[in-house]
Scaffold this motif. Structure first.
Motif, PDB file in Angstrom:
ATOM      1  N   UNK A  58       2.194 -10.912   6.177  1.00  0.00           N
ATOM      2  CA  UNK A  58       3.322 -10.614   5.120  1.00  0.00           C
ATOM      3  C   UNK A  58       3.643  -8.971   4.801  1.00  0.00           C
ATOM      4  N   UNK A  59       2.865  -8.284   5.690  1.00  0.00           N
ATOM      5  CA  UNK A  59       3.048  -6.860   5.693  1.00  0.00           C
ATOM      6  C   UNK A  59       2.224  -6.083   4.453  1.00  0.00           C
ATOM      7  N   UNK A  60       1.147  -6.650   3.981  1.00  0.00           N
ATOM      8  CA  UNK A  60       0.361  -6.407   3.110  1.00  0.00           C
ATOM      9  C   UNK A  60      -1.087  -5.594   3.746  1.00  0.00           C
ATOM     10  N   UNK A  61      -1.203  -4.396   3.417  1.00  0.00           N
ATOM     11  CA  UNK A  61      -2.267  -3.769   4.183  1.00  0.00           C
ATOM     12  C   UNK A  61      -3.363  -3.479   3.268  1.00  0.00           C
ATOM     13  N   UNK A  62      -4.804  -3.911   3.602  1.00  0.00           N
ATOM     14  CA  UNK A  62      -5.900  -3.825   2.989  1.00  0.00           C
ATOM     15  C   UNK A  62      -6.990  -2.924   3.475  1.00  0.00           C
ATOM     16  N   UNK A  63      -7.726  -2.157   2.548  1.00  0.00           N
ATOM     17  CA  UNK A  63      -8.568  -1.176   2.824  1.00  0.00           C
ATOM     18  C   UNK A  63      -9.873  -1.318   1.993  1.00  0.00           C
ATOM     19  N   UNK A  64     -10.952  -1.373   2.493  1.00  0.00           N
ATOM     20  CA  UNK A  64     -12.346  -1.407   1.842  1.00  0.00           C
ATOM     21  C   UNK A  64     -13.053  -0.066   2.360  1.00  0.00           C
TER      22      UNK A  64
END
Length: 118
Positions: A58-64
């Motif tokens: 969906x074009x969502x970016x995730x960062x940890x």
């Protein structure tokens, strides 16, 4: 030089397994990088932290961000000005961090669709 240890094979496995559980097979491609962040709001200097990141369909970016030994911060974003977190500043358990991040994004997406009350 940073005191923050690099991402371990165990940590990589935890995040990859969590992504497979959320998205099925194949999961989004997990990538690794380094980011400079302030570990404390009072810090004048930036600290180099290893990060996990991925993008969903969906074009969502995730960062940890790995901010120390067994310390993690996370966020997801759609654009630079649309950044969201879980409401927890820092986790001491990577599984809890990853699951909470994915749940926060799923709840956000459901609210945006009108499936959840705000």
């Amino acid at each position: 030089m940073s005191d923050i240890p690099d991402i371990t094979d165990t940590e990589r496995w935890i995040v990859e397994t969590t992504l497979k559980e959320r998205y099925g097979d194949p999961p989004p491609k997990l990538e690794f990088a380094d980011a400079e962040i302030r570990l404390s709001p009072a810090d004048r200097e930036l600290s180099l932290c290893p990060v996990f990141f991925w993008e969903d369909s969906e074009g969502c970016h995730f960062v940890i961000f790995k901010t120390g030994e067994n310390r993690y911060r996370c966020q997801f974003f759609y654009r630079g000005y649309q950044q969201y977190g879980t409401g927890v500043h820092e986790y001491d358990d990577l599984t809890e961090c990853a699951v909470s991040l994915l749940q926060a994004q799923a709840d956000h997406a459901a609210r945006e669709r009108g499936d959840l009350d705000t």
